[in-house]
Design a protein around this motif. Sequence first.
Motif, PDB file in Angstrom:
ATOM      1  N   ASP A   6      51.670 -43.131-109.892  1.00 16.66           N
ATOM      2  CA  ASP A   6      50.744 -41.999-109.755  1.00 16.66           C
ATOM      3  C   ASP A   6      49.411 -42.453-109.171  1.00 16.66           C
ATOM      4  O   ASP A   6      48.821 -41.769-108.325  1.00 16.66           O
ATOM      5  CB  ASP A   6      50.521 -41.332-111.110  1.00 16.66           C
ATOM      6  N   ILE A   7      48.947 -43.608-109.608  1.00 13.28           N
ATOM      7  CA  ILE A   7      47.692 -44.151-109.079  1.00 13.28           C
ATOM      8  C   ILE A   7      47.843 -44.504-107.608  1.00 13.28           C
ATOM      9  O   ILE A   7      46.944 -44.273-106.788  1.00 13.28           O
ATOM     10  CB  ILE A   7      47.267 -45.380-109.902  1.00 13.28           C
ATOM     11  N   GLU A   8      49.003 -45.030-107.239  1.00 15.81           N
ATOM     12  CA  GLU A   8      49.256 -45.357-105.832  1.00 15.81           C
ATOM     13  C   GLU A   8      49.255 -44.084-104.980  1.00 15.81           C
ATOM     14  O   GLU A   8      48.715 -44.064-103.864  1.00 15.81           O
ATOM     15  CB  GLU A   8      50.599 -46.070-105.701  1.00 15.81           C
ATOM     16  N   ALA A   9      49.861 -43.005-105.500  1.00 20.88           N
ATOM     17  CA  ALA A   9      49.897 -41.741-104.760  1.00 20.88           C
ATOM     18  C   ALA A   9      48.488 -41.205-104.520  1.00 20.88           C
ATOM     19  O   ALA A   9      48.159 -40.732-103.426  1.00 20.88           O
ATOM     20  CB  ALA A   9      50.729 -40.714-105.526  1.00 20.88           C
ATOM     21  N   ALA A  10      47.623 -41.277-105.539  1.00 18.25           N
ATOM     22  CA  ALA A  10      46.245 -40.818-105.375  1.00 18.25           C
ATOM     23  C   ALA A  10      45.516 -41.654-104.339  1.00 18.25           C
ATOM     24  O   ALA A  10      44.747 -41.128-103.516  1.00 18.25           O
ATOM     25  CB  ALA A  10      45.522 -40.866-106.719  1.00 18.25           C
TER      26      ALA A  10
ATOM     27  N   VAL B  19      46.864 -43.215-101.783  1.00 19.86           N
ATOM     28  CA  VAL B  19      47.393 -42.874-100.459  1.00 19.86           C
ATOM     29  C   VAL B  19      46.764 -41.584 -99.954  1.00 19.86           C
ATOM     30  O   VAL B  19      46.325 -41.493 -98.794  1.00 19.86           O
ATOM     31  CB  VAL B  19      48.924 -42.754-100.521  1.00 19.86           C
ATOM     32  N   VAL B  20      46.700 -40.567-100.789  1.00 22.55           N
ATOM     33  CA  VAL B  20      46.107 -39.282-100.386  1.00 22.55           C
ATOM     34  C   VAL B  20      44.634 -39.459-100.040  1.00 22.55           C
ATOM     35  O   VAL B  20      44.139 -38.912 -99.047  1.00 22.55           O
ATOM     36  CB  VAL B  20      46.294 -38.240-101.502  1.00 22.55           C
ATOM     37  N   ARG B  21      43.932 -40.244-100.848  1.00 22.44           N
ATOM     38  CA  ARG B  21      42.512 -40.487-100.581  1.00 22.44           C
ATOM     39  C   ARG B  21      42.320 -41.189 -99.237  1.00 22.44           C
ATOM     40  O   ARG B  21      41.419 -40.849 -98.465  1.00 22.44           O
ATOM     41  CB  ARG B  21      41.919 -41.333-101.716  1.00 22.44           C
ATOM     42  N   GLN B  22      43.183 -42.138 -98.940  1.00 23.84           N
ATOM     43  CA  GLN B  22      43.101 -42.855 -97.665  1.00 23.84           C
ATOM     44  C   GLN B  22      43.361 -41.913 -96.491  1.00 23.84           C
ATOM     45  O   GLN B  22      42.691 -41.986 -95.452  1.00 23.84           O
ATOM     46  CB  GLN B  22      44.109 -44.003 -97.661  1.00 23.84           C
ATOM     47  N   VAL B  23      44.328 -41.010 -96.637  1.00 19.37           N
ATOM     48  CA  VAL B  23      44.634 -40.063 -95.565  1.00 19.37           C
ATOM     49  C   VAL B  23      43.450 -39.133 -95.319  1.00 19.37           C
ATOM     50  O   VAL B  23      43.051 -38.892 -94.168  1.00 19.37           O
ATOM     51  CB  VAL B  23      45.899 -39.252 -95.920  1.00 19.37           C
ATOM     52  N   PHE B  24      42.859 -38.602 -96.388  1.00 23.62           N
ATOM     53  CA  PHE B  24      41.733 -37.676 -96.227  1.00 23.62           C
ATOM     54  C   PHE B  24      40.528 -38.370 -95.597  1.00 23.62           C
ATOM     55  O   PHE B  24      39.788 -37.757 -94.826  1.00 23.62           O
ATOM     56  CB  PHE B  24      41.354 -37.085 -97.576  1.00 23.62           C
TER      57      PHE B  24
ATOM     58  N   LEU C  17      49.756 -29.876 -98.351  1.00 21.15           N
ATOM     59  CA  LEU C  17      49.512 -31.155 -97.690  1.00 21.15           C
ATOM     60  C   LEU C  17      49.677 -32.335 -98.632  1.00 21.15           C
ATOM     61  O   LEU C  17      50.335 -33.337 -98.296  1.00 21.15           O
ATOM     62  CB  LEU C  17      48.102 -31.150 -97.072  1.00 21.15           C
ATOM     63  N   ILE C  18      49.087 -32.262 -99.812  1.00 17.02           N
ATOM     64  CA  ILE C  18      49.190 -33.386-100.753  1.00 17.02           C
ATOM     65  C   ILE C  18      50.645 -33.598-101.170  1.00 17.02           C
ATOM     66  O   ILE C  18      51.129 -34.738-101.247  1.00 17.02           O
ATOM     67  CB  ILE C  18      48.288 -33.144-101.969  1.00 17.02           C
ATOM     68  N   ARG C  19      51.345 -32.512-101.449  1.00 14.19           N
ATOM     69  CA  ARG C  19      52.754 -32.629-101.839  1.00 14.19           C
ATOM     70  C   ARG C  19      53.575 -33.297-100.733  1.00 14.19           C
ATOM     71  O   ARG C  19      54.405 -34.176-101.008  1.00 14.19           O
ATOM     72  CB  ARG C  19      53.315 -31.244-102.162  1.00 14.19           C
ATOM     73  N   TRP C  20      53.349 -32.901 -99.496  1.00 12.07           N
ATOM     74  CA  TRP C  20      54.124 -33.474 -98.382  1.00 12.07           C
ATOM     75  C   TRP C  20      53.813 -34.954 -98.204  1.00 12.07           C
ATOM     76  O   TRP C  20      54.712 -35.760 -97.966  1.00 12.07           O
ATOM     77  CB  TRP C  20      53.827 -32.708 -97.103  1.00 12.07           C
ATOM     78  N   ILE C  21      52.537 -35.326 -98.301  1.00 11.06           N
ATOM     79  CA  ILE C  21      52.167 -36.741 -98.143  1.00 11.06           C
ATOM     80  C   ILE C  21      52.833 -37.588 -99.220  1.00 11.06           C
ATOM     81  O   ILE C  21      53.385 -38.675 -98.952  1.00 11.06           O
ATOM     82  CB  ILE C  21      50.636 -36.899 -98.190  1.00 11.06           C
ATOM     83  N   VAL C  22      52.803 -37.114-100.472  1.00 12.47           N
ATOM     84  CA  VAL C  22      53.378 -37.877-101.574  1.00 12.47           C
ATOM     85  C   VAL C  22      54.899 -37.940-101.432  1.00 12.47           C
ATOM     86  O   VAL C  22      55.506 -39.009-101.636  1.00 12.47           O
ATOM     87  CB  VAL C  22      52.972 -37.241-102.924  1.00 12.47           C
ATOM     88  N   GLU C  23      55.545 -36.826-101.074  1.00 15.00           N
ATOM     89  CA  GLU C  23      57.007 -36.833-100.949  1.00 15.00           C
ATOM     90  C   GLU C  23      57.472 -37.750 -99.821  1.00 15.00           C
ATOM     91  O   GLU C  23      58.529 -38.373 -99.916  1.00 15.00           O
ATOM     92  CB  GLU C  23      57.510 -35.410-100.716  1.00 15.00           C
TER      93      GLU C  23
END
Length: 425
Positions: free
Chosen positions: A57-61, A63-68, A298-304
């Motif tokens: 879960d921490i890795e997913a957050a 990744v999303v932060r890096q994309v934004f 967007l967040i759901r797609w990035i994580v999936e």
Amino acid sequence: MQPLDDTLLERGDGKGLKIYDEIERDTWAGSVLDKRKKQLTAREWRVEPANDPSARDIEAAAVVRQVFESLPFDRICEDLLDATLKGFAISEVVWARDGAGIWPQQIVAHDQRRFVFDEEWRPRLLTMANMYLGEELPERKFIVHRFGVKGNNPYGLGLGSSLFWPVLFKREGIAFWMLFLDKFAGPTVVGETPFGSLPEVDRKTIDALAGARTSSAILVPTGTNTKFLEASKSGSITYRDFLEYWDKQISIRVNGETLSTDIGSSGSRAAAETHADQLGLLVDGDSDLLSATLRDTLIRWIVEYNVPGARLPSVWRERPADAKAEAETRKAEAEAAAATNSALRDVLQIAAKLTDDAVARKLIVASGLVGDLDDDVIDALVTIRGDLREAPPVDPVPGVPTGVPGVTRAPVSVGAAPRLPGVTR
């Protein structure tokens, strides 16, 4: 499915959502709409993992932060906030592969008039080959942000539905005002010709009088009487008042208030700050709505794509802290706590005069000052109540000033005064 916006259906005249683009061309309406958007995008955004996060879960957050951070995130949010005016906004995600990951390379906003929605609320693209039902679109490709959704209406209901009328009335009022100013700047010229004059003479007279507004001299036939018809008005209502009224209605509809935009002649700074707080509440709602849209799309797609199996992180924008308000709140809380402590001390001093612990406990509880305390703390207060007895008054020591450090005054024992004969006490 078709839009349920009555204003759009009745006044669109085939233009569709383009009539709401004309609202943004109004200087006042455009500025208050931009203000509401900028109030949101000016806030700092944060991405946090799910509650009680695992390592994934921490890795997913992260990744999303890096994309934004790699995208113009504020501009993307501002494009999606166009739904506030029009009911919905659509942006297309352009994906790209980078190593083992799949990332959004860019996010492009599109004109809402190019899209319709099916019964599942999925967007369909209108094309020359299919101008009614539209073409089916791929999944995980288009972000749809909606505002004012009520019932089974995938198109939403934006502020444009109610802003259309004040902007229209204001535009018509300006047209009449310009005509009024034109009449004042150049009064109407009236020419009186003799009865029975030839039409050619009348035409020459009219041509000469038409040029009188811009000429310093004119030539008219003999016998023509010329005068100026001045425009006049009465009453206290002016065109300016009319336009300012509609400006205020626009501000109230968009920002929920008026003084943060125009304090006027009778406003005050305190009132403006109070009104600004109302705008903050509306922006809070916009922020929550946009955060939910980004999380579900967007967040759901990035994580999936990149961290499958991880729980979705959340993104939100924090409301800036008001240092003055926080200081006043802390001061009020401190004063309230001091007043409560003083009242509790008075109750304990009264309870100290009671020898029965059970009775003293009932008195302390009945005061209403210990409602938030558990039984152990209340029992402790009953135990220490004797330490809070009021100290007996001490007579001052003759010759020693009050407050001298190191001087301990002993209680003065006063015996019974001798009974004097003939004195009645």
